[in-house]
Enzyme design. Structure first.
Site, mmCIF file in Angstrom:
data_model
loop_
_atom_site.group_PDB
_atom_site.id
_atom_site.type_symbol
_atom_site.label_atom_id
_atom_site.label_comp_id
_atom_site.label_asym_id
_atom_site.label_seq_id
_atom_site.Cartn_x
_atom_site.Cartn_y
_atom_site.Cartn_z
ATOM 1 N N LYS A 139 44.694 6.545 7.633
ATOM 2 C CA LYS A 139 44.992 5.440 6.718
ATOM 3 C C LYS A 139 44.058 5.535 5.522
ATOM 4 O O LYS A 139 42.977 6.133 5.631
ATOM 5 C CB LYS A 139 44.772 4.092 7.435
ATOM 6 C CG LYS A 139 45.534 2.932 6.826
ATOM 7 C CD LYS A 139 46.975 2.861 7.271
ATOM 8 C CE LYS A 139 47.739 1.833 6.489
ATOM 9 N NZ LYS A 139 49.088 1.604 7.039
ATOM 10 N N ASP A 199 51.789 1.425 1.763
ATOM 11 C CA ASP A 199 51.438 0.254 2.571
ATOM 12 C C ASP A 199 51.381 -0.896 1.567
ATOM 13 O O ASP A 199 52.021 -0.816 0.503
ATOM 14 C CB ASP A 199 50.092 0.477 3.287
ATOM 15 C CG ASP A 199 49.791 -0.606 4.327
ATOM 16 O OD1 ASP A 199 50.405 -0.584 5.404
ATOM 17 O OD2 ASP A 199 48.966 -1.501 4.066
HETATM 18 P P1 NDP Z 1 53.957 -5.199 0.268
HETATM 19 O O1 NDP Z 1 52.830 -4.953 -0.638
HETATM 20 O O2 NDP Z 1 55.304 -4.707 -0.108
HETATM 21 O O3 NDP Z 1 54.070 -6.752 0.590
HETATM 22 C C1 NDP Z 1 53.010 -7.456 1.164
HETATM 23 C C2 NDP Z 1 53.381 -8.919 1.242
HETATM 24 O O4 NDP Z 1 52.396 -9.602 2.002
HETATM 25 C C3 NDP Z 1 53.432 -9.582 -0.110
HETATM 26 O O5 NDP Z 1 54.352 -10.621 -0.063
HETATM 27 C C4 NDP Z 1 52.004 -10.108 -0.249
HETATM 28 O O6 NDP Z 1 51.859 -11.188 -1.139
HETATM 29 C C5 NDP Z 1 51.738 -10.560 1.169
HETATM 30 N N1 NDP Z 1 50.293 -10.534 1.408
HETATM 31 C C6 NDP Z 1 49.470 -9.478 1.331
HETATM 32 N N2 NDP Z 1 48.213 -9.837 1.581
HETATM 33 C C7 NDP Z 1 48.245 -11.153 1.812
HETATM 34 C C8 NDP Z 1 47.269 -12.119 2.137
HETATM 35 N N3 NDP Z 1 45.961 -11.778 2.272
HETATM 36 N N4 NDP Z 1 47.673 -13.390 2.339
HETATM 37 C C9 NDP Z 1 48.989 -13.732 2.217
HETATM 38 N N5 NDP Z 1 49.962 -12.870 1.901
HETATM 39 C C10 NDP Z 1 49.595 -11.605 1.703
HETATM 40 O O7 NDP Z 1 53.500 -4.600 1.675
HETATM 41 P P2 NDP Z 1 54.396 -4.193 2.915
HETATM 42 O O8 NDP Z 1 55.567 -5.095 3.037
HETATM 43 O O9 NDP Z 1 54.595 -2.734 2.849
HETATM 44 O O10 NDP Z 1 53.371 -4.455 4.111
HETATM 45 C C11 NDP Z 1 53.316 -5.701 4.823
HETATM 46 C C12 NDP Z 1 52.646 -5.475 6.166
HETATM 47 O O11 NDP Z 1 53.410 -4.513 6.917
HETATM 48 C C13 NDP Z 1 51.229 -4.902 6.111
HETATM 49 O O12 NDP Z 1 50.488 -5.387 7.191
HETATM 50 C C14 NDP Z 1 51.461 -3.399 6.298
HETATM 51 O O13 NDP Z 1 50.312 -2.760 6.806
HETATM 52 C C15 NDP Z 1 52.575 -3.437 7.325
HETATM 53 N N6 NDP Z 1 53.364 -2.220 7.412
HETATM 54 C C16 NDP Z 1 54.021 -1.708 6.337
HETATM 55 C C17 NDP Z 1 54.767 -0.569 6.467
HETATM 56 C C18 NDP Z 1 55.586 -0.026 5.346
HETATM 57 O O14 NDP Z 1 56.367 0.911 5.590
HETATM 58 N N7 NDP Z 1 55.519 -0.561 4.140
HETATM 59 C C19 NDP Z 1 54.809 0.187 7.735
HETATM 60 C C20 NDP Z 1 54.157 -0.489 8.830
HETATM 61 C C21 NDP Z 1 53.433 -1.621 8.651
HETATM 62 P P3 NDP Z 1 51.100 -10.958 -2.548
HETATM 63 O O15 NDP Z 1 52.079 -10.187 -3.369
HETATM 64 O O16 NDP Z 1 50.844 -12.328 -3.056
HETATM 65 O O17 NDP Z 1 49.837 -10.193 -2.249
#
Ligand code: NDP
Length: 473
Positions: A133, A173
Protein backbone atom coordinates in the site's frame (compact mmCIF):
# COMPACT_ATOMS: atom_id res chain seq x y z
CA UNK A 1 8.06 -19.88 23.06
CA UNK A 2 6.36 -20.70 26.36
CA UNK A 3 3.17 -19.17 27.75
CA UNK A 4 -0.56 -19.35 27.18
CA UNK A 5 -2.03 -18.24 23.87
CA UNK A 6 -3.28 -15.04 25.52
CA UNK A 7 0.19 -14.31 26.87
CA UNK A 8 1.82 -14.93 23.51
CA UNK A 9 -0.75 -12.68 21.79
CA UNK A 10 0.04 -9.93 24.33
CA UNK A 11 3.77 -10.44 23.76
CA UNK A 12 3.46 -10.24 19.96
CA UNK A 13 1.49 -7.00 20.25
CA UNK A 14 3.89 -5.55 22.81
CA UNK A 15 6.94 -6.35 20.66
CA UNK A 16 5.34 -4.98 17.49
CA UNK A 17 4.31 -1.80 19.29
CA UNK A 18 7.90 -1.40 20.49
CA UNK A 19 9.20 -1.63 16.93
CA UNK A 20 6.45 0.61 15.48
CA UNK A 21 5.72 3.13 18.24
CA UNK A 22 2.74 5.49 17.99
CA UNK A 23 1.17 3.65 15.04
CA UNK A 24 -2.35 3.19 16.36
CA UNK A 25 -4.16 2.19 13.16
CA UNK A 26 -1.50 -0.39 12.33
CA UNK A 27 -1.75 -1.88 15.84
CA UNK A 28 -5.55 -1.89 15.61
CA UNK A 29 -5.48 -3.84 12.33
CA UNK A 30 -2.94 -6.35 13.69
CA UNK A 31 -4.86 -6.82 16.94
CA UNK A 32 -8.11 -7.40 15.06
CA UNK A 33 -6.63 -10.28 13.06
CA UNK A 34 -4.53 -11.69 15.91
CA UNK A 35 -7.37 -11.85 18.43
CA UNK A 36 -9.86 -13.19 15.86
CA UNK A 37 -7.46 -16.08 15.07
CA UNK A 38 -7.48 -17.46 18.62
CA UNK A 39 -9.55 -20.53 17.63
CA UNK A 40 -6.89 -21.31 15.01
CA UNK A 41 -4.04 -20.92 17.50
CA UNK A 42 -5.88 -23.15 19.98
CA UNK A 43 -5.87 -25.90 17.33
CA UNK A 44 -2.42 -25.37 15.90
CA UNK A 45 -1.09 -28.86 16.76
CA UNK A 46 2.46 -29.18 15.45
CA UNK A 47 2.39 -25.88 13.60
CA UNK A 48 3.57 -22.61 15.09
CA UNK A 49 0.95 -20.25 13.71
CA UNK A 50 1.60 -17.68 16.42
CA UNK A 51 5.31 -17.57 15.65
CA UNK A 52 4.49 -17.21 11.96
CA UNK A 53 2.05 -14.41 12.71
CA UNK A 54 4.76 -12.30 14.33
CA UNK A 55 6.87 -12.70 11.16
CA UNK A 56 3.98 -11.86 8.82
CA UNK A 57 3.02 -8.77 10.88
CA UNK A 58 6.42 -7.18 10.16
CA UNK A 59 6.52 -5.44 6.74
CA UNK A 60 9.13 -6.81 4.33
CA UNK A 61 10.03 -3.23 3.35
CA UNK A 62 8.90 0.33 4.14
CA UNK A 63 9.88 2.98 1.58
CA UNK A 64 9.64 6.70 2.37
CA UNK A 65 10.57 9.41 -0.07
CA UNK A 66 10.38 13.16 -0.41
CA UNK A 67 7.77 14.55 -2.81
CA UNK A 68 8.12 18.20 -3.87
CA UNK A 69 5.46 19.63 -6.14
CA UNK A 70 4.57 23.13 -7.32
CA UNK A 71 1.17 24.86 -7.29
CA UNK A 72 0.36 28.03 -9.21
CA UNK A 73 -1.91 30.56 -7.49
CA UNK A 74 -2.69 34.25 -8.08
CA UNK A 75 0.41 35.12 -6.03
CA UNK A 76 2.64 33.03 -8.27
CA UNK A 77 4.16 29.55 -7.99
CA UNK A 78 4.65 27.83 -4.65
CA UNK A 79 6.69 24.71 -3.85
CA UNK A 80 5.22 22.16 -1.43
CA UNK A 81 6.91 19.24 0.31
CA UNK A 82 5.25 16.05 1.51
CA UNK A 83 6.31 12.48 2.34
CA UNK A 84 5.56 9.64 -0.05
CA UNK A 85 5.10 6.10 1.32
CA UNK A 86 5.13 2.63 -0.18
CA UNK A 87 4.89 -0.30 2.21
CA UNK A 88 5.85 -3.55 0.46
CA UNK A 89 4.34 -5.73 3.12
CA UNK A 90 4.34 -9.30 1.90
CA UNK A 91 5.41 -11.00 -1.33
CA UNK A 92 4.64 -14.63 -0.39
CA UNK A 93 1.97 -14.98 -3.07
CA UNK A 94 3.21 -12.62 -5.78
CA UNK A 95 4.24 -9.03 -6.55
CA UNK A 96 3.21 -6.47 -3.92
CA UNK A 97 -0.25 -5.24 -4.83
CA UNK A 98 -2.39 -2.51 -3.27
CA UNK A 99 -3.56 1.03 -3.83
CA UNK A 100 -2.18 4.52 -3.34
CA UNK A 101 -4.05 6.93 -1.08
CA UNK A 102 -3.84 10.72 -1.38
CA UNK A 103 -5.59 12.22 1.65
CA UNK A 104 -4.76 14.69 4.45
CA UNK A 105 -4.99 11.90 7.06
CA UNK A 106 -2.29 9.69 5.46
CA UNK A 107 0.50 8.58 7.81
CA UNK A 108 2.95 5.68 8.01
CA UNK A 109 0.56 3.99 10.44
CA UNK A 110 -2.40 4.22 8.06
CA UNK A 111 -0.40 2.94 5.11
CA UNK A 112 0.90 0.03 7.21
CA UNK A 113 -2.58 -0.90 8.43
CA UNK A 114 -3.81 -0.87 4.84
CA UNK A 115 -0.83 -2.91 3.64
CA UNK A 116 -1.31 -5.44 6.41
CA UNK A 117 -5.00 -5.90 5.56
CA UNK A 118 -4.11 -6.18 1.90
CA UNK A 119 -2.01 -9.34 2.50
CA UNK A 120 -4.98 -11.39 3.67
CA UNK A 121 -7.47 -9.83 1.27
CA UNK A 122 -5.24 -10.60 -1.69
CA UNK A 123 -4.70 -14.16 -0.42
CA UNK A 124 -8.48 -14.64 -0.29
CA UNK A 125 -8.83 -13.79 -3.98
CA UNK A 126 -6.72 -16.88 -4.77
CA UNK A 127 -4.80 -14.82 -7.32
CA UNK A 128 -0.97 -14.51 -7.40
CA UNK A 129 -0.63 -11.17 -5.60
CA UNK A 130 1.22 -10.11 -2.45
CA UNK A 131 0.25 -7.17 -0.22
CA UNK A 132 1.33 -3.53 -0.35
CA UNK A 133 0.00 0.00 0.00
CA UNK A 134 1.19 3.56 -0.45
CA UNK A 135 0.27 7.22 -0.65
CA UNK A 136 1.00 10.69 0.68
CA UNK A 137 -0.59 13.58 2.53
CA UNK A 138 -2.50 15.64 0.00
CA UNK A 139 -5.95 17.21 0.00
CA UNK A 140 -7.42 17.12 -3.51
CA UNK A 141 -10.44 19.20 -2.44
CA UNK A 142 -10.53 22.49 -4.31
CA UNK A 143 -7.33 21.69 -6.25
CA UNK A 144 -7.22 22.34 -9.98
CA UNK A 145 -6.59 19.58 -12.47
CA UNK A 146 -3.07 20.84 -13.10
CA UNK A 147 -2.26 20.92 -9.37
CA UNK A 148 -3.38 17.29 -9.07
CA UNK A 149 -1.24 16.42 -12.09
CA UNK A 150 1.81 18.10 -10.53
CA UNK A 151 1.40 16.06 -7.34
CA UNK A 152 0.93 12.81 -9.28
CA UNK A 153 3.98 13.39 -11.47
CA UNK A 154 6.25 14.35 -8.57
CA UNK A 155 4.98 11.45 -6.47
CA UNK A 156 5.90 9.10 -9.32
CA UNK A 157 9.39 10.61 -9.54
CA UNK A 158 9.97 9.24 -6.04
CA UNK A 159 8.17 5.95 -6.53
CA UNK A 160 9.12 4.71 -9.99
CA UNK A 161 12.42 3.08 -9.03
CA UNK A 162 10.64 0.85 -6.48
CA UNK A 163 7.84 -0.59 -8.65
CA UNK A 164 7.48 -2.83 -11.71
CA UNK A 165 5.09 -5.40 -13.22
CA UNK A 166 6.84 -8.31 -11.45
CA UNK A 167 7.79 -6.40 -8.32
CA UNK A 168 5.08 -4.04 -7.10
CA UNK A 169 1.95 -2.91 -8.91
CA UNK A 170 0.09 0.01 -7.26
CA UNK A 171 -3.53 0.96 -7.97
CA UNK A 172 -6.01 3.59 -6.70
CA UNK A 173 -7.57 4.18 -3.29
CA UNK A 174 -9.03 7.25 -1.57
CA UNK A 175 -8.16 10.32 -3.63
CA UNK A 176 -6.63 8.25 -6.43
CA UNK A 177 -8.94 7.32 -9.31
CA UNK A 178 -8.60 7.00 -13.07
CA UNK A 179 -7.40 10.61 -13.50
CA UNK A 180 -4.56 10.26 -11.01
CA UNK A 181 -3.50 6.81 -12.27
CA UNK A 182 -3.35 8.27 -15.81
CA UNK A 183 -1.05 11.12 -14.72
CA UNK A 184 1.19 8.76 -12.74
CA UNK A 185 1.42 6.26 -15.58
CA UNK A 186 2.29 9.07 -18.00
CA UNK A 187 5.14 10.17 -15.76
CA UNK A 188 6.35 6.58 -15.27
CA UNK A 189 6.60 6.14 -19.05
CA UNK A 190 8.51 9.44 -19.38
CA UNK A 191 10.96 8.43 -16.62
CA UNK A 192 11.54 4.90 -17.94
CA UNK A 193 11.50 5.89 -21.60
CA UNK A 194 9.19 3.03 -22.56
CA UNK A 195 5.60 1.93 -21.96
CA UNK A 196 5.03 -0.82 -19.43
CA UNK A 197 1.33 -1.15 -18.85
CA UNK A 198 1.58 -3.78 -16.14
CA UNK A 199 3.15 -1.36 -13.64
CA UNK A 200 -0.10 0.24 -12.46
CA UNK A 201 -3.71 -0.89 -12.48
CA UNK A 202 -6.87 1.17 -12.60
CA UNK A 203 -5.74 2.68 -15.89
CA UNK A 204 -8.25 4.01 -18.39
CA UNK A 205 -9.43 1.45 -20.94
CA UNK A 206 -7.90 3.85 -23.51
CA UNK A 207 -4.39 2.69 -22.55
CA UNK A 208 -4.42 -0.74 -21.00
CA UNK A 209 -7.05 -0.58 -18.27
CA UNK A 210 -9.47 -3.42 -17.64
CA UNK A 211 -13.12 -3.07 -18.36
CA UNK A 212 -15.10 -2.83 -15.10
CA UNK A 213 -12.12 -1.94 -12.85
CA UNK A 214 -13.84 1.28 -11.63
CA UNK A 215 -17.01 -0.68 -10.85
CA UNK A 216 -15.27 -3.71 -9.35
CA UNK A 217 -15.05 -2.90 -5.62
CA UNK A 218 -18.64 -1.70 -5.35
CA UNK A 219 -20.07 -4.47 -7.54
CA UNK A 220 -17.97 -7.09 -5.72
CA UNK A 221 -19.27 -5.82 -2.38
CA UNK A 222 -22.83 -6.38 -3.54
CA UNK A 223 -22.05 -9.78 -5.11
CA UNK A 224 -20.59 -11.12 -1.87
CA UNK A 225 -23.48 -9.68 0.16
CA UNK A 226 -25.86 -11.47 -2.19
CA UNK A 227 -24.01 -14.72 -1.57
CA UNK A 228 -24.44 -14.20 2.17
CA UNK A 229 -28.14 -13.41 1.77
CA UNK A 230 -28.57 -16.66 -0.15
CA UNK A 231 -26.53 -18.79 2.23
CA UNK A 232 -28.06 -17.46 5.41
CA UNK A 233 -31.57 -17.24 3.91
CA UNK A 234 -32.30 -13.60 4.63
CA UNK A 235 -36.05 -14.11 4.41
CA UNK A 236 -35.98 -15.18 8.02
CA UNK A 237 -35.10 -11.67 9.13
CA UNK A 238 -37.90 -9.84 7.36
CA UNK A 239 -41.18 -9.28 9.17
CA UNK A 240 -44.07 -11.18 7.52
CA UNK A 241 -45.63 -8.06 5.99
CA UNK A 242 -42.40 -7.13 4.21
CA UNK A 243 -41.73 -10.49 2.60
CA UNK A 244 -44.32 -9.98 -0.13
CA UNK A 245 -42.68 -8.47 -3.19
CA UNK A 246 -39.16 -9.35 -2.14
CA UNK A 247 -37.87 -11.54 -4.91
CA UNK A 248 -36.00 -14.57 -3.63
CA UNK A 249 -32.35 -13.95 -2.81
CA UNK A 250 -32.47 -10.42 -4.13
CA UNK A 251 -32.11 -6.92 -2.74
CA UNK A 252 -35.66 -6.05 -3.79
CA UNK A 253 -37.36 -3.95 -1.14
CA UNK A 254 -34.37 -3.95 1.20
CA UNK A 255 -33.25 -0.64 2.70
CA UNK A 256 -29.53 -0.08 2.34
CA UNK A 257 -27.43 2.61 4.03
CA UNK A 258 -24.20 3.53 2.23
CA UNK A 259 -21.55 5.92 3.56
CA UNK A 260 -19.09 7.75 1.33
CA UNK A 261 -19.85 8.98 -2.15
CA UNK A 262 -16.66 8.02 -3.96
CA UNK A 263 -15.72 5.10 -6.16
CA UNK A 264 -16.83 2.27 -3.87
CA UNK A 265 -20.04 3.94 -2.68
CA UNK A 266 -21.15 4.96 -6.18
CA UNK A 267 -20.84 1.54 -7.79
CA UNK A 268 -22.17 -0.35 -4.77
CA UNK A 269 -25.25 1.90 -4.96
CA UNK A 270 -25.60 1.35 -8.69
CA UNK A 271 -25.59 -2.45 -8.26
CA UNK A 272 -27.93 -2.41 -5.23
CA UNK A 273 -30.43 -0.32 -7.20
CA UNK A 274 -30.08 -2.55 -10.28
CA UNK A 275 -31.03 -5.49 -8.02
CA UNK A 276 -34.07 -3.64 -6.69
CA UNK A 277 -32.74 -2.36 -3.34
CA UNK A 278 -33.38 1.11 -1.91
CA UNK A 279 -30.21 3.13 -1.30
CA UNK A 280 -31.08 5.62 1.45
CA UNK A 281 -27.84 7.53 2.12
CA UNK A 282 -24.52 8.87 0.83
CA UNK A 283 -21.98 11.00 2.65
CA UNK A 284 -18.66 12.78 2.44
CA UNK A 285 -16.39 14.32 5.04
CA UNK A 286 -18.69 17.34 5.36
CA UNK A 287 -22.07 15.65 5.84
CA UNK A 288 -24.71 13.10 4.84
CA UNK A 289 -27.56 13.18 2.37
CA UNK A 290 -30.53 10.86 2.97
CA UNK A 291 -33.67 9.75 1.18
CA UNK A 292 -36.42 7.88 3.05
CA UNK A 293 -37.74 6.14 -0.06
CA UNK A 294 -34.37 5.55 -1.71
CA UNK A 295 -32.45 7.60 -4.28
CA UNK A 296 -33.87 7.56 -7.82
CA UNK A 297 -31.78 6.67 -10.87
CA UNK A 298 -31.69 10.35 -11.85
CA UNK A 299 -30.43 11.30 -8.40
CA UNK A 300 -27.69 8.67 -8.64
CA UNK A 301 -26.67 10.09 -12.03
CA UNK A 302 -26.55 13.56 -10.43
CA UNK A 303 -24.28 12.19 -7.68
CA UNK A 304 -21.91 10.59 -10.24
CA UNK A 305 -21.67 13.91 -12.10
CA UNK A 306 -21.27 15.91 -8.89
CA UNK A 307 -18.44 13.72 -7.58
CA UNK A 308 -16.62 12.67 -10.76
CA UNK A 309 -16.97 15.76 -12.98
CA UNK A 310 -17.74 18.77 -10.77
CA UNK A 311 -15.79 17.26 -7.84
CA UNK A 312 -18.26 18.89 -5.43
CA UNK A 313 -19.81 18.07 -2.04
CA UNK A 314 -22.96 15.97 -1.37
CA UNK A 315 -24.50 19.13 0.11
CA UNK A 316 -24.77 20.40 -3.48
CA UNK A 317 -27.29 17.67 -4.44
CA UNK A 318 -30.64 19.26 -5.22
CA UNK A 319 -32.88 18.54 -2.23
CA UNK A 320 -36.14 19.19 -4.13
CA UNK A 321 -37.06 15.52 -4.51
CA UNK A 322 -37.29 14.36 -0.92
CA UNK A 323 -33.60 14.42 -0.04
CA UNK A 324 -32.43 15.74 3.31
CA UNK A 325 -28.93 17.04 4.05
CA UNK A 326 -27.40 16.61 7.53
CA UNK A 327 -24.41 18.96 7.83
CA UNK A 328 -21.43 17.63 9.77
CA UNK A 329 -23.10 14.28 10.50
CA UNK A 330 -21.97 10.80 9.51
CA UNK A 331 -24.53 8.25 8.29
CA UNK A 332 -24.06 6.21 11.45
CA UNK A 333 -24.92 9.08 13.82
CA UNK A 334 -28.39 9.60 12.41
CA UNK A 335 -30.18 6.57 13.90
CA UNK A 336 -31.70 5.56 10.54
CA UNK A 337 -33.58 2.29 9.95
CA UNK A 338 -32.12 -0.17 7.46
CA UNK A 339 -31.72 -3.83 6.59
CA UNK A 340 -28.17 -3.63 5.27
CA UNK A 341 -25.28 -1.24 5.95
CA UNK A 342 -22.42 -0.86 3.48
CA UNK A 343 -19.84 1.47 5.09
CA UNK A 344 -17.78 2.69 2.11
CA UNK A 345 -15.97 5.86 3.20
CA UNK A 346 -12.98 5.37 5.49
CA UNK A 347 -11.41 3.66 8.52
CA UNK A 348 -13.10 3.74 11.94
CA UNK A 349 -16.24 5.46 10.67
CA UNK A 350 -18.49 3.09 12.67
CA UNK A 351 -17.76 3.55 16.37
CA UNK A 352 -19.51 1.67 19.16
CA UNK A 353 -22.17 4.40 19.22
CA UNK A 354 -22.72 4.04 15.47
CA UNK A 355 -22.95 0.25 15.84
CA UNK A 356 -25.59 0.69 18.55
CA UNK A 357 -27.53 3.02 16.25
CA UNK A 358 -27.43 0.41 13.51
CA UNK A 359 -28.68 -2.36 15.79
CA UNK A 360 -31.44 -0.10 17.16
CA UNK A 361 -32.48 0.74 13.58
CA UNK A 362 -33.05 -2.94 12.75
CA UNK A 363 -29.90 -3.50 10.66
CA UNK A 364 -29.19 -7.23 10.28
CA UNK A 365 -26.37 -7.25 7.75
CA UNK A 366 -23.15 -5.22 7.62
CA UNK A 367 -20.73 -5.66 4.71
CA UNK A 368 -17.63 -3.46 4.72
CA UNK A 369 -16.81 -1.60 1.52
CA UNK A 370 -14.15 0.59 3.14
CA UNK A 371 -11.02 -0.79 4.81
CA UNK A 372 -11.41 -1.25 8.58
CA UNK A 373 -14.48 1.03 8.70
CA UNK A 374 -15.53 -0.42 12.05
CA UNK A 375 -13.57 -0.01 15.29
CA UNK A 376 -12.62 -3.28 17.00
CA UNK A 377 -15.07 -2.76 19.86
CA UNK A 378 -17.83 -1.92 17.36
CA UNK A 379 -17.07 -5.15 15.43
CA UNK A 380 -17.35 -7.18 18.64
CA UNK A 381 -20.67 -5.50 19.43
CA UNK A 382 -22.07 -5.85 15.91
CA UNK A 383 -21.25 -9.55 15.79
CA UNK A 384 -23.60 -10.05 18.73
CA UNK A 385 -26.37 -7.94 17.20
CA UNK A 386 -26.47 -8.40 13.43
CA UNK A 387 -26.77 -11.77 11.75
CA UNK A 388 -24.40 -11.20 8.88
CA UNK A 389 -21.09 -9.37 9.25
CA UNK A 390 -18.77 -9.52 6.23
CA UNK A 391 -15.35 -8.02 7.00
CA UNK A 392 -13.59 -5.73 4.54
CA UNK A 393 -10.88 -8.25 3.66
CA UNK A 394 -13.54 -10.40 2.04
CA UNK A 395 -16.18 -7.81 1.16
CA UNK A 396 -14.09 -5.26 -0.75
CA UNK A 397 -11.66 -7.67 -2.42
CA UNK A 398 -13.38 -7.23 -5.80
CA UNK A 399 -11.25 -4.17 -6.57
CA UNK A 400 -7.89 -5.80 -6.12
CA UNK A 401 -9.13 -8.99 -7.77
CA UNK A 402 -10.04 -7.04 -10.89
CA UNK A 403 -6.69 -5.26 -10.68
CA UNK A 404 -5.09 -8.71 -10.83
CA UNK A 405 -7.29 -9.45 -13.86
CA UNK A 406 -5.96 -6.20 -15.39
CA UNK A 407 -2.38 -7.44 -14.76
CA UNK A 408 -3.25 -10.74 -16.47
CA UNK A 409 -4.68 -8.93 -19.51
CA UNK A 410 -1.66 -6.60 -19.69
CA UNK A 411 0.86 -9.42 -19.62
CA UNK A 412 -1.09 -11.45 -22.17
CA UNK A 413 -1.53 -8.25 -24.26
CA UNK A 414 -5.23 -8.72 -24.76
CA UNK A 415 -8.51 -7.35 -23.41
CA UNK A 416 -11.58 -9.07 -22.06
CA UNK A 417 -15.12 -7.73 -22.53
CA UNK A 418 -17.13 -6.26 -19.64
CA UNK A 419 -19.21 -9.43 -19.55
CA UNK A 420 -16.11 -11.62 -19.23
CA UNK A 421 -14.64 -9.49 -16.43
CA UNK A 422 -17.98 -9.30 -14.62
CA UNK A 423 -18.37 -13.06 -14.74
CA UNK A 424 -14.85 -13.57 -13.37
CA UNK A 425 -15.41 -10.94 -10.65
CA UNK A 426 -18.68 -12.57 -9.61
CA UNK A 427 -16.96 -15.97 -9.55
CA UNK A 428 -14.12 -14.63 -7.39
CA UNK A 429 -16.50 -13.01 -4.88
CA UNK A 430 -18.60 -16.18 -4.71
CA UNK A 431 -15.43 -18.15 -4.08
CA UNK A 432 -14.21 -15.74 -1.38
CA UNK A 433 -17.52 -16.11 0.43
CA UNK A 434 -17.41 -19.89 0.10
CA UNK A 435 -13.83 -20.00 1.43
CA UNK A 436 -14.56 -17.79 4.45
CA UNK A 437 -17.80 -19.66 5.15
CA UNK A 438 -16.18 -23.10 4.83
CA UNK A 439 -13.27 -22.14 7.10
CA UNK A 440 -15.71 -20.79 9.69
CA UNK A 441 -17.69 -24.06 9.48
CA UNK A 442 -14.56 -26.17 9.92
CA UNK A 443 -13.94 -24.46 13.24
CA UNK A 444 -17.57 -24.79 14.26
CA UNK A 445 -18.22 -21.05 13.95
CA UNK A 446 -20.80 -21.04 11.13
CA UNK A 447 -21.71 -17.34 11.48
CA UNK A 448 -18.22 -16.01 12.07
CA UNK A 449 -17.09 -14.70 8.69
CA UNK A 450 -14.54 -12.45 10.42
CA UNK A 451 -12.76 -15.55 11.67
CA UNK A 452 -13.36 -17.46 8.42
CA UNK A 453 -11.87 -14.71 6.22
CA UNK A 454 -8.91 -13.97 8.51
CA UNK A 455 -8.05 -17.64 9.04
CA UNK A 456 -8.33 -18.60 5.35
CA UNK A 457 -6.18 -15.62 4.27
CA UNK A 458 -3.61 -16.21 7.00
CA UNK A 459 -3.27 -19.94 6.27
CA UNK A 460 -2.58 -19.32 2.60
CA UNK A 461 0.26 -16.92 3.37
CA UNK A 462 1.51 -19.16 6.19
CA UNK A 463 1.80 -22.17 3.87
CA UNK A 464 3.72 -20.17 1.26
CA UNK A 465 6.13 -18.66 3.81
CA UNK A 466 6.67 -22.08 5.37
CA UNK A 467 7.42 -23.67 1.99
CA UNK A 468 9.83 -20.83 1.22
CA UNK A 469 11.74 -21.55 4.42
CA UNK A 470 10.96 -18.22 6.05
CA UNK A 471 9.63 -19.66 9.29
CA UNK A 472 12.48 -21.86 10.49
CA UNK A 473 16.11 -21.47 11.54
P1 NDP B 1 -12.83 7.86 -2.94
O1 NDP B 1 -11.75 8.83 -2.76
O2 NDP B 1 -13.38 7.64 -4.30
O3 NDP B 1 -14.04 8.22 -1.97
C1 NDP B 1 -13.87 8.28 -0.59
C2 NDP B 1 -15.17 8.75 0.04
O4 NDP B 1 -15.06 8.63 1.45
C3 NDP B 1 -15.48 10.19 -0.26
O5 NDP B 1 -16.86 10.36 -0.25
C4 NDP B 1 -14.83 10.90 0.93
O6 NDP B 1 -15.36 12.17 1.23
C5 NDP B 1 -15.15 9.92 2.04
N1 NDP B 1 -14.16 10.07 3.11
C6 NDP B 1 -12.83 9.90 3.01
N2 NDP B 1 -12.23 10.15 4.18
C7 NDP B 1 -13.21 10.50 5.02
C8 NDP B 1 -13.25 10.88 6.38
N3 NDP B 1 -12.11 10.95 7.12
N4 NDP B 1 -14.45 11.14 6.93
C9 NDP B 1 -15.59 11.06 6.19
N5 NDP B 1 -15.63 10.72 4.90
C10 NDP B 1 -14.46 10.45 4.33
O7 NDP B 1 -12.29 6.50 -2.31
P2 NDP B 1 -12.80 5.02 -2.55
O8 NDP B 1 -14.27 5.01 -2.76
O9 NDP B 1 -11.91 4.41 -3.55
O10 NDP B 1 -12.43 4.36 -1.15
C11 NDP B 1 -13.37 4.28 -0.06
C12 NDP B 1 -12.92 3.19 0.90
O11 NDP B 1 -12.89 1.93 0.19
C13 NDP B 1 -11.52 3.35 1.49
O12 NDP B 1 -11.49 2.81 2.77
C14 NDP B 1 -10.66 2.49 0.56
O13 NDP B 1 -9.48 2.07 1.20
C15 NDP B 1 -11.61 1.33 0.33
N6 NDP B 1 -11.32 0.54 -0.86
C16 NDP B 1 -11.28 1.09 -2.10
C17 NDP B 1 -11.02 0.30 -3.19
C18 NDP B 1 -11.06 0.84 -4.58
O14 NDP B 1 -10.98 0.03 -5.52
N7 NDP B 1 -11.22 2.13 -4.80
C19 NDP B 1 -10.70 -1.13 -3.05
C20 NDP B 1 -10.87 -1.63 -1.70
C21 NDP B 1 -11.13 -0.81 -0.66
P3 NDP B 1 -14.47 13.48 0.93
O15 NDP B 1 -14.50 13.62 -0.56
O16 NDP B 1 -15.18 14.57 1.64
O17 NDP B 1 -13.09 13.22 1.47
Amino acid sequence: MAGTIEERIEEILRALKGRHPGQEEFMQAVEEVLVSLKPLFENQGEEDYLGAFSVIAEPERVIKFRVQYPTFGPEGAELHTTTGYRVQFNSALGPYKGGLRFHPSVSESIIKFLGFEQIFKNALTNLPIGGGKGGCVFDPKGKSDSEVRMLCEHFMKGLYRHIGPNLDVPAGDIGVGGREIGYMYGEYVRLKGQPDMGVLTGKSTDFGGSKLRPEATGYGLVYITLEALKKYNHYRYLPEERRAGVAENCFKGLKVLISGSGNVAQFAAQKVMELGGQVCSFSDSTGTITSTEGFSEDQLKELFHLKNVKRGRVSEMSTAEGLEYHAGKSVWELGLNCDIALPSATQNEITLEGAKNLAAGGCWCVAEGANMPTTNEAVDYLKTKVDIYIPAKAANAGGVATSALEMAQNSARLFWSSEEVDEKLNGIMTNIFATAYKTAQEFDRPWDLQFGANAAGFLKVYKAYKAMGYLKF
